[in-house]
Write a protein that holds these residues in place. Structure first.
Motif, PDB file in Angstrom:
ATOM      1  N   PRO A  35       0.813  -1.199   0.026  1.00 52.14           N
ATOM      2  CA  PRO A  35      -0.010   0.047  -0.022  1.00 52.14           C
ATOM      3  C   PRO A  35       0.641   1.112   0.122  1.00 52.14           C
ATOM      4  CG  PRO A  35      -0.232  -1.190   2.229  1.00 52.14           C
ATOM      5  CD  PRO A  35       0.652  -1.994   1.337  1.00 52.14           C
ATOM      6  N   ALA A  36       0.308   2.348  -0.638  1.00 54.77           N
ATOM      7  CA  ALA A  36       1.137   3.546  -0.566  1.00 54.77           C
ATOM      8  C   ALA A  36       0.323   4.824  -0.143  1.00 54.77           C
ATOM      9  CB  ALA A  36       1.626   3.857  -2.083  1.00 54.77           C
ATOM     10  N   VAL A  37       0.937   5.355   0.929  1.00 56.08           N
ATOM     11  CA  VAL A  37       0.401   6.577   1.354  1.00 56.08           C
ATOM     12  C   VAL A  37       1.396   7.883   0.738  1.00 56.08           C
ATOM     13  CG1 VAL A  37      -0.520   8.083   3.199  1.00 56.08           C
ATOM     14  CG2 VAL A  37      -1.065   5.683   2.973  1.00 56.08           C
ATOM     15  N   ASN A  38       0.898   8.703  -0.153  1.00 56.82           N
ATOM     16  CA  ASN A  38       1.707   9.695  -0.616  1.00 56.82           C
ATOM     17  C   ASN A  38       1.397  11.087  -0.113  1.00 56.82           C
ATOM     18  OD1 ASN A  38       3.426   7.657  -2.209  1.00 56.82           O
ATOM     19  ND2 ASN A  38       1.464   7.579  -3.396  1.00 56.82           N
ATOM     20  N   PHE A  39       2.174  12.022  -0.015  1.00 57.70           N
ATOM     21  CA  PHE A  39       1.953  13.473   0.467  1.00 57.70           C
ATOM     22  C   PHE A  39       2.594  14.218  -0.713  1.00 57.70           C
ATOM     23  CE2 PHE A  39       2.439  10.756   4.422  1.00 57.70           C
ATOM     24  CZ  PHE A  39       1.148  11.106   4.860  1.00 57.70           C
ATOM     25  N   PHE A  40       1.947  14.949  -1.231  1.00 56.12           N
ATOM     26  CA  PHE A  40       2.251  16.052  -2.122  1.00 56.12           C
ATOM     27  C   PHE A  40       1.737  17.726  -1.720  1.00 56.12           C
ATOM     28  CE2 PHE A  40       1.219  12.162  -4.349  1.00 56.12           C
ATOM     29  CZ  PHE A  40       2.594  11.796  -5.091  1.00 56.12           C
ATOM     30  N   GLN A  41       2.242  18.550  -2.503  1.00 52.13           N
ATOM     31  CA  GLN A  41       1.982  19.986  -2.358  1.00 52.13           C
ATOM     32  C   GLN A  41       1.679  20.712  -3.480  1.00 52.13           C
ATOM     33  OE1 GLN A  41       4.999  22.143  -0.201  1.00 52.13           O
ATOM     34  NE2 GLN A  41       5.800  20.311   0.927  1.00 52.13           N
ATOM     35  N   GLU A  42       0.698  21.680  -3.546  1.00 51.63           N
ATOM     36  CA  GLU A  42       0.121  22.507  -4.604  1.00 51.63           C
ATOM     37  C   GLU A  42       0.148  23.837  -4.216  1.00 51.63           C
ATOM     38  OE1 GLU A  42       0.056  21.897  -7.841  1.00 51.63           O
ATOM     39  OE2 GLU A  42       0.540  19.737  -7.723  1.00 51.63           O
ATOM     40  N   GLU A  43       0.700  24.677  -4.452  1.00 51.28           N
ATOM     41  CA  GLU A  43       0.518  26.178  -4.376  1.00 51.28           C
ATOM     42  C   GLU A  43       0.730  26.542  -2.842  1.00 51.28           C
ATOM     43  OE1 GLU A  43      -2.961  27.643  -6.021  1.00 51.28           O
ATOM     44  OE2 GLU A  43      -2.362  27.149  -8.073  1.00 51.28           O
ATOM     45  N   LYS A  48       5.726  16.821   9.398  1.00 52.07           N
ATOM     46  CA  LYS A  48       6.685  15.856  10.022  1.00 52.07           C
ATOM     47  C   LYS A  48       6.030  14.585  10.134  1.00 52.07           C
ATOM     48  CE  LYS A  48       8.638  19.896  12.280  1.00 52.07           C
ATOM     49  NZ  LYS A  48       7.931  20.924  12.374  1.00 52.07           N
ATOM     50  N   ASP A  49       6.758  13.714  10.742  1.00 54.06           N
ATOM     51  CA  ASP A  49       6.461  12.381  11.192  1.00 54.06           C
ATOM     52  C   ASP A  49       5.644  11.632   9.838  1.00 54.06           C
ATOM     53  OD1 ASP A  49       7.445  12.327  13.690  1.00 54.06           O
ATOM     54  OD2 ASP A  49       5.819  13.817  14.475  1.00 54.06           O
ATOM     55  N   LYS A  50       5.975  11.542   8.817  1.00 52.54           N
ATOM     56  CA  LYS A  50       5.491  11.168   7.679  1.00 52.54           C
ATOM     57  C   LYS A  50       5.475   9.581   7.794  1.00 52.54           C
ATOM     58  CE  LYS A  50       6.807  14.327   4.028  1.00 52.54           C
ATOM     59  NZ  LYS A  50       7.723  14.595   2.972  1.00 52.54           N
ATOM     60  N   ILE A  79      -2.517   5.953   9.416  1.00 47.37           N
ATOM     61  CA  ILE A  79      -3.608   6.055   8.297  1.00 47.37           C
ATOM     62  C   ILE A  79      -4.055   4.479   7.715  1.00 47.37           C
ATOM     63  CG2 ILE A  79      -4.343   6.841   5.919  1.00 47.37           C
ATOM     64  CD1 ILE A  79      -2.342   9.360   6.511  1.00 47.37           C
ATOM     65  N   THR A  80      -2.853   3.776   7.541  1.00 45.38           N
ATOM     66  CA  THR A  80      -3.026   2.575   7.169  1.00 45.38           C
ATOM     67  C   THR A  80      -3.850   1.524   8.160  1.00 45.38           C
ATOM     68  OG1 THR A  80      -1.031   2.621   5.553  1.00 45.38           O
ATOM     69  CG2 THR A  80      -1.871   0.345   5.827  1.00 45.38           C
ATOM     70  N   GLU A  81      -3.391   1.694   9.067  1.00 42.35           N
ATOM     71  CA  GLU A  81      -3.986   1.003  10.392  1.00 42.35           C
ATOM     72  C   GLU A  81      -5.421   1.240  10.508  1.00 42.35           C
ATOM     73  OE1 GLU A  81      -1.251   1.737  13.693  1.00 42.35           O
ATOM     74  OE2 GLU A  81       0.050   0.002  12.987  1.00 42.35           O
ATOM     75  N   THR A  82      -5.921   2.412  10.396  1.00 45.42           N
ATOM     76  CA  THR A  82      -7.102   2.908  10.498  1.00 45.42           C
ATOM     77  C   THR A  82      -7.969   2.242   9.312  1.00 45.42           C
ATOM     78  OG1 THR A  82      -6.556   5.073  11.550  1.00 45.42           O
ATOM     79  CG2 THR A  82      -8.784   4.907  10.550  1.00 45.42           C
ATOM     80  N   ILE A  83      -7.577   2.284   8.158  1.00 42.02           N
ATOM     81  CA  ILE A  83      -8.248   1.779   7.074  1.00 42.02           C
ATOM     82  C   ILE A  83      -8.425   0.402   7.246  1.00 42.02           C
ATOM     83  CG2 ILE A  83      -7.955   1.132   4.498  1.00 42.02           C
ATOM     84  CD1 ILE A  83      -6.974   4.213   4.285  1.00 42.02           C
ATOM     85  N   VAL A  84      -7.353  -0.457   7.733  1.00 41.03           N
ATOM     86  CA  VAL A  84      -7.338  -2.002   7.899  1.00 41.03           C
ATOM     87  C   VAL A  84      -8.521  -1.925   8.937  1.00 41.03           C
ATOM     88  CG1 VAL A  84      -5.832  -3.825   8.545  1.00 41.03           C
ATOM     89  CG2 VAL A  84      -5.196  -2.312   6.629  1.00 41.03           C
ATOM     90  N   ALA A  85      -8.211  -1.323   9.913  1.00 36.12           N
ATOM     91  CA  ALA A  85      -9.312  -1.556  11.190  1.00 36.12           C
ATOM     92  C   ALA A  85     -10.923  -1.561  10.750  1.00 36.12           C
ATOM     93  CB  ALA A  85      -9.171  -0.879  12.331  1.00 36.12           C
ATOM     94  N   GLU A  86     -11.054  -0.716   9.753  1.00 35.72           N
ATOM     95  CA  GLU A  86     -12.337  -0.567   9.228  1.00 35.72           C
ATOM     96  C   GLU A  86     -12.802  -1.503   8.323  1.00 35.72           C
ATOM     97  OE1 GLU A  86     -14.831   1.454  10.317  1.00 35.72           O
ATOM     98  OE2 GLU A  86     -13.518   2.234  11.931  1.00 35.72           O
ATOM     99  N   GLY A  87     -11.835  -2.622   7.915  1.00 35.95           N
ATOM    100  CA  GLY A  87     -12.011  -3.807   7.101  1.00 35.95           C
ATOM    101  C   GLY A  87     -11.923  -3.598   5.556  1.00 35.95           C
TER     102      GLY A  87
END
Length: 141
Positions: free
Chosen positions: A2-10, A16-18, A25-33
């Motif tokens: 799985p990929a969680v990515n962070f980007f910026q626009e304008e 911090k703590d990426k 975030i991943t654990e939350t999604i998995v915990a929700e099934g």
């Protein structure tokens, strides 16, 4: 993988703590099934998000977040989530919380939308807030 990515626009913004955020975030999604395939968070300006709101949702208002669910297979998350850093800062002041706490709330709010939680009706909004609080209490950074 799985990929969680962070980007910026304008906007100039340092997240911090990426790695810890990605894990949370991943654990939350998995915990929700659900299974996470790809989730892109794009941090942007009010103006950038307003243009997206107008173009894609036909709304002419400022907002802190817009979530685009690009998933093609039920239960597998593929999404782009746009977050206005300016709205985060304003809302943090309004709600008397730190900028990072407000950002964490909005980040997890977007993820919760992807796993089926709504916030249009009062009962749905109450449940969404309870879920946000639940997962925010799991944040250890």
């Amino acid at each position: 993988m799985p990929a969680v990515n962070f980007f910026q626009e304008e906007v100039s913004f340092t997240l911090k703590d990426k790695l810890k955020l990605k894990k949370w975030i991943t654990e939350t999604i998995v915990a929700e099934g659900y299974q996470l395939k790809e989730l892109n968070y794009i941090f942007c300006s009010d103006e950038y998000l307003l243009q997206m709101n107008q173009q894609y949702l036909d709304h002419d208002t400022l907002t802190d977040i817009i979530t685009f669910d690009n998933s093609e297979i039920p239960g597998k998350i593929v999404s782009d989530i746009f977050i206005s850093i300016e709205r985060i800062r304003e809302n943090a002041k309004k709600f008397n919380v730190t900028d990072i706490r407000e950002l964490q709330r909005v980040i997890i709010h977007g993820a919760l939308h992807l796993v089926g939680y709504g916030d249009k009706k009062p009962a749905d909004k109450k449940l969404m807030t309870e879920k946000e609080d639940f997962y925010l209490n799991k944040v250890t950074f």
